[in-house]
Design a protein around this motif. Structure first.
Motif, PDB file in Angstrom:
ATOM      1  N   TRP A 179       6.221  -6.720  20.551  1.00 39.80           N
ATOM      2  CA  TRP A 179       7.531  -6.311  21.086  1.00 39.80           C
ATOM      3  C   TRP A 179       7.416  -5.836  22.531  1.00 39.80           C
ATOM      4  CZ3 TRP A 179      10.418  -8.686  18.069  1.00 39.80           C
ATOM      5  CH2 TRP A 179      10.451  -8.521  16.689  1.00 39.80           C
ATOM      6  N   ALA A 180       6.246  -5.328  22.941  1.00 36.38           N
ATOM      7  CA  ALA A 180       6.054  -4.857  24.314  1.00 36.38           C
ATOM      8  C   ALA A 180       5.750  -5.993  25.288  1.00 36.38           C
ATOM      9  CB  ALA A 180       4.926  -3.822  24.362  1.00 36.38           C
ATOM     10  N   THR A 181       5.508  -7.193  24.763  1.00 30.35           N
ATOM     11  CA  THR A 181       5.137  -8.339  25.588  1.00 30.35           C
ATOM     12  C   THR A 181       6.381  -9.070  26.083  1.00 30.35           C
ATOM     13  OG1 THR A 181       3.111  -8.584  24.281  1.00 30.35           O
ATOM     14  CG2 THR A 181       3.765 -10.450  25.648  1.00 30.35           C
TER      15      THR A 181
ATOM     16  N   LEU B 244      12.768   6.082  -2.800  1.00 28.12           N
ATOM     17  CA  LEU B 244      11.727   5.763  -3.774  1.00 28.12           C
ATOM     18  C   LEU B 244      11.665   6.775  -4.914  1.00 28.12           C
ATOM     19  CD1 LEU B 244       8.817   4.695  -1.391  1.00 28.12           C
ATOM     20  CD2 LEU B 244      10.077   3.205  -2.976  1.00 28.12           C
ATOM     21  N   ARG B 245      11.453   6.273  -6.100  1.00 28.03           N
ATOM     22  CA  ARG B 245      11.161   7.141  -7.231  1.00 28.03           C
ATOM     23  C   ARG B 245       9.699   7.561  -7.140  1.00 28.03           C
ATOM     24  NH1 ARG B 245       7.585   4.980 -10.408  1.00 28.03           N
ATOM     25  NH2 ARG B 245       7.391   2.734 -10.709  1.00 28.03           N
ATOM     26  N   PRO B 246       9.266   8.613  -7.846  1.00 28.71           N
ATOM     27  CA  PRO B 246       7.840   8.942  -7.897  1.00 28.71           C
ATOM     28  C   PRO B 246       7.023   7.759  -8.410  1.00 28.71           C
ATOM     29  CG  PRO B 246       9.147  10.747  -8.765  1.00 28.71           C
ATOM     30  CD  PRO B 246      10.095   9.603  -8.549  1.00 28.71           C
ATOM     31  N   GLY B 247       5.978   7.415  -7.687  1.00 24.15           N
ATOM     32  CA  GLY B 247       5.179   6.248  -8.027  1.00 24.15           C
ATOM     33  C   GLY B 247       5.648   4.980  -7.350  1.00 24.15           C
ATOM     34  N   GLY B 248       6.799   5.012  -6.693  1.00 17.14           N
ATOM     35  CA  GLY B 248       7.312   3.834  -6.002  1.00 17.14           C
ATOM     36  C   GLY B 248       6.569   3.587  -4.700  1.00 17.14           C
ATOM     37  N   ARG B 249       6.833   2.421  -4.103  1.00 16.60           N
ATOM     38  CA  ARG B 249       6.083   2.087  -2.902  1.00 16.60           C
ATOM     39  C   ARG B 249       6.945   1.396  -1.854  1.00 16.60           C
ATOM     40  NH1 ARG B 249       3.273  -3.405  -3.166  1.00 16.60           N
ATOM     41  NH2 ARG B 249       4.221  -4.500  -4.928  1.00 16.60           N
ATOM     42  N   LEU B 250       6.478   1.495  -0.634  1.00 11.81           N
ATOM     43  CA  LEU B 250       7.065   0.817   0.517  1.00 11.81           C
ATOM     44  C   LEU B 250       6.237  -0.414   0.843  1.00 11.81           C
ATOM     45  CD1 LEU B 250       8.634   0.545   3.272  1.00 11.81           C
ATOM     46  CD2 LEU B 250       6.935   2.144   4.212  1.00 11.81           C
ATOM     47  N   PHE B 251       6.929  -1.532   1.114  1.00  8.12           N
ATOM     48  CA  PHE B 251       6.266  -2.731   1.623  1.00  8.12           C
ATOM     49  C   PHE B 251       6.996  -3.145   2.893  1.00  8.12           C
ATOM     50  CE2 PHE B 251       5.241  -7.117   2.273  1.00  8.12           C
ATOM     51  CZ  PHE B 251       3.936  -7.262   1.809  1.00  8.12           C
ATOM     52  N   LEU B 252       6.292  -3.114   4.002  1.00 11.11           N
ATOM     53  CA  LEU B 252       6.870  -3.438   5.300  1.00 11.11           C
ATOM     54  C   LEU B 252       6.004  -4.478   5.985  1.00 11.11           C
ATOM     55  CD1 LEU B 252       8.603  -2.861   7.922  1.00 11.11           C
ATOM     56  CD2 LEU B 252       6.921  -1.080   8.436  1.00 11.11           C
ATOM     57  N   ARG B 253       6.590  -5.626   6.321  1.00 11.14           N
ATOM     58  CA  ARG B 253       5.936  -6.520   7.267  1.00 11.14           C
ATOM     59  C   ARG B 253       6.843  -6.633   8.476  1.00 11.14           C
ATOM     60  NH1 ARG B 253       4.960 -12.896   8.010  1.00 11.14           N
ATOM     61  NH2 ARG B 253       3.448 -12.713   9.705  1.00 11.14           N
ATOM     62  N   GLU B 254       6.270  -6.395   9.648  1.00 17.52           N
ATOM     63  CA  GLU B 254       7.062  -6.329  10.873  1.00 17.52           C
ATOM     64  C   GLU B 254       6.333  -7.004  12.032  1.00 17.52           C
ATOM     65  OE1 GLU B 254       9.344  -6.065  12.763  1.00 17.52           O
ATOM     66  OE2 GLU B 254      10.894  -4.736  12.031  1.00 17.52           O
ATOM     67  N   GLY B 255       7.115  -7.325  13.060  1.00 15.50           N
ATOM     68  CA  GLY B 255       6.521  -7.711  14.321  1.00 15.50           C
ATOM     69  C   GLY B 255       5.720  -6.545  14.869  1.00 15.50           C
TER      70      GLY B 255
ATOM     71  N   GLU C 201      -7.075 -14.008  19.038  1.00 16.57           N
ATOM     72  CA  GLU C 201      -7.638 -12.673  18.783  1.00 16.57           C
ATOM     73  C   GLU C 201      -7.216 -11.655  19.839  1.00 16.57           C
ATOM     74  OE1 GLU C 201     -10.545 -14.821  21.459  1.00 16.57           O
ATOM     75  OE2 GLU C 201      -9.368 -15.348  19.667  1.00 16.57           O
ATOM     76  N   ARG C 202      -6.548 -12.095  20.902  1.00 16.11           N
ATOM     77  CA  ARG C 202      -6.145 -11.175  21.968  1.00 16.11           C
ATOM     78  C   ARG C 202      -5.011 -10.248  21.565  1.00 16.11           C
ATOM     79  NH1 ARG C 202      -4.399 -14.806  26.762  1.00 16.11           N
ATOM     80  NH2 ARG C 202      -3.775 -16.172  25.037  1.00 16.11           N
ATOM     81  N   LEU C 203      -4.172 -10.687  20.638  1.00 20.11           N
ATOM     82  CA  LEU C 203      -2.916  -9.961  20.420  1.00 20.11           C
ATOM     83  C   LEU C 203      -2.532  -9.960  18.947  1.00 20.11           C
ATOM     84  CD1 LEU C 203      -0.427  -8.632  21.894  1.00 20.11           C
ATOM     85  CD2 LEU C 203       0.648 -10.899  21.772  1.00 20.11           C
ATOM     86  N   PRO C 204      -2.348  -8.790  18.327  1.00 18.77           N
ATOM     87  CA  PRO C 204      -1.767  -8.753  16.984  1.00 18.77           C
ATOM     88  C   PRO C 204      -0.285  -9.075  17.075  1.00 18.77           C
ATOM     89  CG  PRO C 204      -2.037  -6.522  17.808  1.00 18.77           C
ATOM     90  CD  PRO C 204      -2.599  -7.436  18.854  1.00 18.77           C
ATOM     91  N   LEU C 205       0.181  -9.979  16.231  1.00 19.19           N
ATOM     92  CA  LEU C 205       1.568 -10.421  16.302  1.00 19.19           C
ATOM     93  C   LEU C 205       2.457  -9.784  15.242  1.00 19.19           C
ATOM     94  CD1 LEU C 205       1.011 -14.216  17.043  1.00 19.19           C
ATOM     95  CD2 LEU C 205       1.514 -12.368  18.668  1.00 19.19           C
ATOM     96  N   SER C 206       1.886  -9.412  14.116  1.00 17.12           N
ATOM     97  CA  SER C 206       2.642  -8.725  13.069  1.00 17.12           C
ATOM     98  C   SER C 206       1.687  -7.868  12.271  1.00 17.12           C
ATOM     99  CB  SER C 206       3.379  -9.733  12.161  1.00 17.12           C
ATOM    100  OG  SER C 206       2.470 -10.586  11.487  1.00 17.12           O
ATOM    101  N   TYR C 207       2.239  -7.085  11.367  1.00 18.74           N
ATOM    102  CA  TYR C 207       1.407  -6.221  10.530  1.00 18.74           C
ATOM    103  C   TYR C 207       2.111  -6.012   9.193  1.00 18.74           C
ATOM    104  CZ  TYR C 207       4.666  -2.470  11.673  1.00 18.74           C
ATOM    105  OH  TYR C 207       5.805  -1.723  11.811  1.00 18.74           O
ATOM    106  N   THR C 208       1.338  -5.679   8.195  1.00 11.68           N
ATOM    107  CA  THR C 208       1.864  -5.291   6.885  1.00 11.68           C
ATOM    108  C   THR C 208       1.423  -3.860   6.607  1.00 11.68           C
ATOM    109  OG1 THR C 208       1.776  -7.549   6.028  1.00 11.68           O
ATOM    110  CG2 THR C 208       1.889  -5.768   4.404  1.00 11.68           C
TER     111      THR C 208
END
Length: 274
Positions: free
Chosen positions: A164-166, A148-159, A261-268
């Motif tokens: 993954w532990a299930t 990343l350059r200064p001011g740049g950003r990361l965008f991650l959406r993942e399981g 509502e029991r389980l989060p499946l992904s996140y950003t």
């Protein structure tokens, strides 16, 4: 740690890439016939991703390039990086057939900074199903920060690491069957199939994978010098992750049929280099 995991995992992805490109689940026909088509994953990301027009973007672990092409169609100047030569054959063919000016680079994700150059990108994008192939989340975060350059950003959406532990083999209840936290040794799987619809038969069936807890991921990002700007957990994921317990929405996302509502499946996760 030896590089055995790279050899095994690369053989697995090299063999699956042509089958993924031919599968209806990747929608290549729509990319080829609909000039404005954006894939389901990136469409889901758009409200949080925002305007990427004119940004220099690197898509790490880009596989066959469908999400990479979607980012380009949103106006980004995109480079895709993957360690699978067979995946990049498919990605380059897709870009060429659709007239998209995308550079694809063959390299391991940990080598991305040395291959692409430090501080070159406004946005690092990483999508679903990428981090589980990497043994060290800290090394990944350091790579992202270096790109990343200064001011740049990361965008991650993942399981989500809870997903993954299930253990997906249990089709009638939620059962924790795998590690939540990162361990030095990999989880070793031998899977003759793949996650898309295909009649292909595979021989490179052994993979090495790791989970990384959400706290470990956030801490790695912070320790790499990035500032956390967003963390959103979702009750959906873009594939049938728990067969027998999920339904598919019109958007293409999958949710738990009962009590989601029991389980989060992904996140950003979003972070900036400020």
């Amino acid at each position: 740690m030896t590089d055995d995991y790279r050899v095994l995992n690369k053989a697995n992805w090299d063999e699956r890439a042509p089958a993924h490109a031919a599968s209806p689940d990747y929608d290549l026909h729509r990319y080829l016939t609909e000039p404005d088509f954006i894939g389901e994953v990136v469409r889901f990301d758009q409200p949080l991703l925002g305007d990427v027009r004119g940004l220099r973007v690197v898509h790490l672990q880009c596989h066959i390039g469908t999400d990479t092409l979607s980012l380009a169609r949103l106006g980004a100047n995109v480079t895709g990086l993957d360690f699978s030569s067979a995946s990049l054959v498919q990605a380059r063919q897709l870009a060429e057939r659709t007239g998209a000016a995308i550079e694809f680079v063959e390299a391991d994700v940990y080598d991305a900074e040395s291959v692409l150059g430090a501080g070159q990108f406004d946005l690092v994008f990483t999508g679903i199903g990428a981090l589980c192939w990497l043994p060290s989340i800290r090394r990944w975060a350091e790579t992202v920060a270096g790109l990343l350059r200064p001011g740049g950003r990361l965008f991650l959406r993942e399981g989500h690491p809870m997903l993954w532990a299930t253990d997906e083999k249990h089709t009638d209840r939620l059962v924790l069957g795998y590690p939540y936290f990162e361990l030095p040794e990999p989880m070793v799987f031998a899977d003759e199939g793949t996650y898309v619809e295909t009649d292909a038969e595979f021989t490179a069936t052994t993979t090495h994978e790791w989970n990384h807890g959400l706290g470990e991921i956030v801490t790695a990002v912070l320790d790499a010098g990035l500032t956390l700007t967003g963390l959103t957990e979702h009750t959906s994921v873009p594939w049938n992750a728990l067969p027998g317990q999920m339904f598919r929405e019109p958007s293409g996302e999958w949710r738990l049929s009962e009590h989601p509502e029991r389980l989060p499946l992904s996140y950003t996760l979003q972070a900036g280099k400020f």
